[in-house]
Design an enzyme around this catalytic site. Structure first.
Site, PDB file in Angstrom:
ATOM      1  N   ASN A   1       9.886  75.182  15.904  1.00 18.48           N
ATOM      2  CA  ASN A   1      10.603  76.011  16.879  1.00 18.48           C
ATOM      3  C   ASN A   1       9.687  77.170  17.217  1.00 18.48           C
ATOM      4  O   ASN A   1       9.016  77.693  16.346  1.00 18.48           O
ATOM      5  CB  ASN A   1      11.902  76.572  16.274  1.00 18.48           C
ATOM      6  CG  ASN A   1      12.966  75.509  16.100  1.00 18.48           C
ATOM      7  OD1 ASN A   1      12.787  74.372  16.543  1.00 18.48           O
ATOM      8  ND2 ASN A   1      14.040  75.859  15.427  1.00 18.48           N
TER       9      ASN A   1
ATOM     10  N   LYS B   1      31.009  83.761  32.781  1.00 20.28           N
ATOM     11  CA  LYS B   1      31.802  82.717  32.114  1.00 20.28           C
ATOM     12  C   LYS B   1      32.091  81.572  33.065  1.00 20.28           C
ATOM     13  O   LYS B   1      31.969  80.407  32.733  1.00 20.28           O
ATOM     14  CB  LYS B   1      33.127  83.289  31.622  1.00 20.28           C
ATOM     15  CG  LYS B   1      33.309  83.811  30.244  1.00 20.28           C
ATOM     16  CD  LYS B   1      32.701  83.175  29.058  1.00 20.28           C
ATOM     17  CE  LYS B   1      31.259  83.243  28.821  1.00 20.28           C
ATOM     18  NZ  LYS B   1      30.504  84.391  28.555  1.00 20.28           N
TER      19      LYS B   1
ATOM     20  N   GLU C   1      28.764  79.624  34.231  1.00 21.10           N
ATOM     21  CA  GLU C   1      28.006  78.855  33.224  1.00 21.10           C
ATOM     22  C   GLU C   1      28.830  77.699  32.657  1.00 21.10           C
ATOM     23  O   GLU C   1      28.284  76.800  32.031  1.00 21.10           O
ATOM     24  CB  GLU C   1      27.527  79.751  32.093  1.00 21.10           C
ATOM     25  CG  GLU C   1      28.585  80.304  31.190  1.00 21.10           C
ATOM     26  CD  GLU C   1      27.987  81.074  30.007  1.00 21.10           C
ATOM     27  OE1 GLU C   1      26.875  80.758  29.567  1.00 21.10           O
ATOM     28  OE2 GLU C   1      28.643  82.009  29.529  1.00 21.10           O
TER      29      GLU C   1
HETATM   30  C1  AGP Z   1      26.865  83.987  27.412  1.00 21.88           C
HETATM   31  O1  AGP Z   1      28.024  83.188  27.573  1.00 21.88           O
HETATM   32  C2  AGP Z   1      25.602  83.166  27.368  1.00 21.88           C
HETATM   33  N1  AGP Z   1      25.663  82.107  26.479  1.00 21.88           N
HETATM   34  C3  AGP Z   1      24.355  84.026  27.235  1.00 21.88           C
HETATM   35  O2  AGP Z   1      24.341  84.880  28.356  1.00 21.88           O
HETATM   36  C4  AGP Z   1      24.240  84.903  25.963  1.00 21.88           C
HETATM   37  O3  AGP Z   1      25.209  85.911  25.988  1.00 21.88           O
HETATM   38  C5  AGP Z   1      22.844  85.545  25.969  1.00 21.88           C
HETATM   39  O4  AGP Z   1      21.881  84.526  25.911  1.00 21.88           O
HETATM   40  C6  AGP Z   1      22.629  86.516  24.817  1.00 21.88           C
HETATM   41  O5  AGP Z   1      22.688  85.824  23.602  1.00 21.88           O
HETATM   42  P1  AGP Z   1      22.783  86.676  22.230  1.00 21.88           P
HETATM   43  O6  AGP Z   1      24.054  87.467  22.285  1.00 21.88           O
HETATM   44  O7  AGP Z   1      22.780  85.650  21.148  1.00 21.88           O
HETATM   45  O8  AGP Z   1      21.577  87.579  22.180  1.00 21.88           O
END
Ligand code: AGP
Length: 604
Positions: A97, A484, A487
């Protein structure tokens, strides 16, 4: 994001690996693979889901002893079997990763190798193999020597038929956890893949490597100096990971918010004494009082949580200036950090690359950094100077919901503790304490009406365009609601400050669009209503979501009875979450793993 699993022990490695990969599916991926080695060696890889990988298993595969597996979210090279991990070069099998920034330069120095994939990982495997060929070099020696030549981030697991009793793992910038079992050892990039076997874990730190054999772990640094490893308890359980009877993790996580919010607040809000207790901030009263500037840095939903909390904090910390920054922008801006600043990093996963990069930058400038994080033991949580774990439990669905509610609440608590240090009127603190005390029940009441909201969602499931609007604390709710919806349902949705519509977006209003207006009885009701009327006058299809008992001229009105004066946005937000969920389900989407998205964006 990519997922890593590994196993050394008496069980059937293939089965342990596949079960572990399935627990990581929620992170989003586009191909998967495993390799097991004992008497023989079996490497299986497939584009698509783990189910495709399982189709490839035959009876004559080696199925025991030692193995590693991977779910890949493509960064270098398109999703395909040849780009899937594990990569095999010479005597080395490797899963990875992260991003090897200097893989092209390294590839040029490995001219003797024929590369069959487009990945940076295959280059790292070749580099390790080239070092492993030397006399008396063990796998861990080759790995440490190779990683010293690498620039970039990695979480890796490697094995070799030359030493079929071990898995070597290492991390820098991408999480790796070693599960210490009874006579067996597991590795994973996420605790969810370990908890079926053990709740004892070693969270590797950046620059550390571990040699894993059955029931034994040796942790060292890249100079192969032993490192003392602390075995910690994994703070989650299988039940928390499972769907518990819901159709999707998303609806489970929306519906469990009253409980997860109680967990966030537990022990931190002491109503009887008007007390707030945030032990992890590691800031004394004097330091809290001295704060004059706050950077709130995050991505996506977490950034909207920061924006919403800012409206509250600037009210009760009126000598503080708050800068809400999207991490992917801040990391490349030239910006000044004034005296008496702190930076708060909000992240559900605690692994988001952009957010982490900003954390590194702020730390390099000597800025005190706090974390508002859900994933315990995650990188951001370990690298900040203090902070608050939101304790919302594992958030499996890619769309973040319960974490938002807990992040906003935790941030407001941080602001209130700071305000108390600054001498704010205790009456105001008590008002918030009363509202937080009531909020879980208010959420419960609203969530209980979910079927009503499902029926309303049916009216809008065929639209392909929407505008979400709100003012003041309802503006971040509009932004979050738009995210929301887009996505999960793939409906093109814009979040707007309601007052901004007349500056451009109102030109969009026609029958192709519907509009959602978040209207707060207690803040700018009339102003927001005038924006709704402007949209109605242009043939808009407005769905008003409100706590107001007043008449509202809109095509549809969802009215939420709420005693709250301050925290209403968090109540209206769960309506918005349910609305997005039901539309996405109606449109037949992969609700928990929407296309193109990953749960934790650990690459830029
Ligand atoms: C939100 O529904 C998304 N999945 C995405 O925007 C997420 O909030 C963003 O990638 C931040 O992730 P994190 O809170 O794990 O840092």
């Amino acid at each position: 994001m990519c997922g890593i699993v590994g196993y050394v022990g008496p069980k059937k490695a293939q089965e342990v690996l596949l079960e572990g990969l399935k627990r990581l599916e929620y992170r989003g991926y586009d191909s998967a693979g495993i390799v097991t080695v004992s008497s023989g060696i079996t490497q299986l890889r497939a584009k698509g889901k783990v189910a495709e990988l399982e189709q490839k298993i035959t009876d004559d595969n080696t199925n025991d002893g030692v193995g590693i597996g991977h779910t890949r979210w493509a960064t270098h090279g398109e999703p395909s079997e040849r780009n899937a991990h594990p990569h095999h070069v010479g005597d080395v099998y490797l899963v990875h990763n992260g991003i090897i920034e200097n893989y092209k330069e390294l590839k040029q120095q490995l001219a003797e190798y024929e590369f069959v994939s487009d990945t940076d990982t295959e280059v790292l495997a070749a580099l390790i193999d080239s070092l492993y060929k030397r006399e008396d070099v063990k796998l861990e020696n080759a790995v440490t020597q190779a990683l010293k030549l690498v620039e970039g981030t990695y979480g890796i697991a490697a094995l070799s038929p030359k030493e079929p009793h071990k898995v070597v793992v290492a991390r820098k910038g991408s999480p790796l956890i070693v599960g210490v079992g009874d006579g067996e050892t597991l590795v994973a990039s996420d605790a969810a893949a370990l908890i079926a076997h053990t709740d004892n874990a070693i969270y590797l730190k950046d620059g550390e490597l571990a040699v894993c054999t059955a029931g034994n772990v040796e942790v060292m640094n890249l100079d192969e100096q032993p490192v003392s490893a602390i075995v910690e308890k994994i703070e989650t359980n299988l039940e928390a990971i499972e769907k518990q009877g819901y159709d999707h993790f998303l609806i489970k996580e929306i519906m469990e918010q009253p409980d997860t919010l109680r967990s966030t607040l537990s022990g931190r809000v002491v109503k009887e004494q008007g007390l707030l207790r945030l032990g992890g901030l590691n800031m004394n009263e004097e330091e809290l009082r001295a704060v004059k500037n706050i950077f709130i840095v995050a991505c996506g939903t977490a950034s909207y949580a920061g924006q919403l909390a800012s409206y509250y904090i600037e009210q009760f910390c009126d000598d503080v200036t708050i800068r809400n920054e999207v991490a992917s922008e801040l990391r490349y801006r030239s910006f000044n950090v004034p005296e008496n600043s702190i930076a708060i990093f909000v992240s559900q996963s605690g692994e988001t690359a952009d957010t982490r990069a900003c954390l590194q930058e702020m730390k390099s400038r000597g800025v005190r950094c706090l974390g508002i994080v859900n994933a315990v033991g995650s990188t951001i949580a370990r690298e900040v100077d203090g902070g608050v774990y939101v304790h919302a439990g594992p958030e499996i669905s890619v769309a973040s919901t319960k974490a938002f509610t807990s992040q906003v609440s935790a941030l407001v608590l941080v602001g209130l503790v700071m305000a108390q240090a600054k001498g704010v009127d205790q009456e105001l603190v008590n008002q918030y304490i009363d509202e937080f005390d009531a909020l879980p029940d208010e959420l419960e009441k609203t969530l209980a009406r979910h079927e009503e909201f499902q029926a309303i969602a049916k009216k809008y499931e065929r639209y392909d365009n929407a505008i979400y609007m709100g003012r003041d604390t309802m503006f971040p709710v509009a932004l979050e609601g738009a995210l929301k919806l887009k996505e999960t349902s793939y409906i093109h949705t814009e979040g707007q400050a309601a007052g901004e519509l007349k500056h451009g977006s109102i030109a969009l209003v026609d029958d192709r669009f519907f509009e959602v207006a978040f209207i707060d009885e207690h803040r700018l009701f009339e102003k927001t209503m005038s924006n709704v009327i402007e949209v109605n006058a242009r043939g808009g299809h407005v769905l008003a979501i409100t706590n107001s008992p007043r008449d509202i001229d809109a095509e549809t009105v969802v009215r939420v009875e709420s005693q709250l004066q301050l925290l209403t946005p968090l109540v209206l937000n769960v309506v918005s979450q349910l609305f997005a969920y039901y539309i996405a389900v109606a449109r037949g989407n992969d609700v928990d793993q929407p296309r193109n998205l990953a749960k934790s964006v650990t690459v830029e």
